[in-house]
Enzyme design. Structure first.
Site, PDB file in Angstrom:
ATOM      1  CE  LYS A   1     -44.745  15.361  86.121  1.00 24.23           C
ATOM      2  NZ  LYS A   1     -43.320  15.674  86.384  1.00 24.23           N
TER       3      LYS A   1
ATOM      4  CE  LYS B   1     -45.331  18.824  87.484  1.00 24.59           C
ATOM      5  NZ  LYS B   1     -43.934  18.766  88.001  1.00 24.59           N
TER       6      LYS B   1
ATOM      7  CG  ASP C   1     -42.449  15.969  90.097  1.00 26.33           C
ATOM      8  OD1 ASP C   1     -42.556  16.448  91.247  1.00 26.33           O
ATOM      9  OD2 ASP C   1     -42.875  16.532  89.084  1.00 26.33           O
TER      10      ASP C   1
END
Length: 217
Positions: free
Chosen positions: A156, A181, A95
């Site tokens: 995300k 996400k 991430d």
């Protein structure tokens, strides 16, 4: 989706500045017990990978970690090296936090190049954290376009460390570009379900246990 599919969409997360190995171990056990993924600090990835491989229950989902966290202002080479180290330590997913300042200054090509450098450096999925609470809708679109140009796997919403987190509106917008996400401020099954209904495919939350245990058909 059924309960197992729902649990598999949750990244059970522990990333606070006071996180200890015992905290990580608890999250790994909870994730394994409920069929969730786990997202842990990069300093613990090697230990976490060994732990889940040695555990009887194991971890059926992914072991993720963060890069450039939480502000995204690391040098691009530092982000690349951090991602490679995490992969070598056993991470299944990365991430990556973008440089919001660069994006706001209009340096979209720089942002895309930085993401692309990380994507090219590791053979595992890279999710790009935009920190949408700090962005206008137009900036969110530009960030998503940079992630697409860089061949990122997912976008995300948030780190969880800025004011504001995931919103249904941001998820719906981002899902026009890449799988999403949703992360930041999601603490219940109802909130997670709303994000999935808006187009998210993954939920990041430190409240993974409460979210999964609250599942309803």
């Amino acid at each position: 989706m059924d309960r197992d599919e729902f649990a598999a969409s949750i990244d059970h997360t522990v990333l606070g500045p006071e996180t200890t190995w015992e905290d990580v171990e608890t999250v790994l056990d909870e994730a394994a017990d409920r069929g969730m993924n786990a997202c842990v600090p990069p300093c613990y990835v090697a230990e976490a990978a060994d732990y889940v491989s040695d555990s009887e229950g194991g971890l059926s989902g992914a072991l993720a970690t963060v890069v450039g966290f939480p502000h995204g202002q690391h040098a691009p080479s530092a982000k690349r090296d951090e991602a490679v180290a995490a992969w070598n330590d056993g991470a299944d997913e990365i991430d990556l936090v973008i440089n919001v300042g660069r994006l706001k200054a209009g340096a979209d090509a720089v942002v895309a190049a930085e993401i692309s450098d990380v994507v090219a450096a590791v053979p595992i999925p890279v999710k790009v954290i935009l920190e949408t609470a700090l962005l206008t809708d137009a900036e969110t679109r530009r960030a998503c376009e940079a992630a697409v140009d860089a061949d990122a796997a997912m976008v995300k919403t948030s780190t969880g460390f800025a004011d504001g987190g995931a919103t249904v509106a941001d998820v719906a917008l981002m899902s026009e570009y890449l799988p999403v996400k949703a992360s930041g401020g999601i603490g219940s099954y109802e909130e997670a379900a709303a994000m999935l209904d808006a187009g998210a495919v993954r939920i990041g939350a430190s409240s993974g246990v409460a979210i999964v245990d609250g599942y309803r058909e």
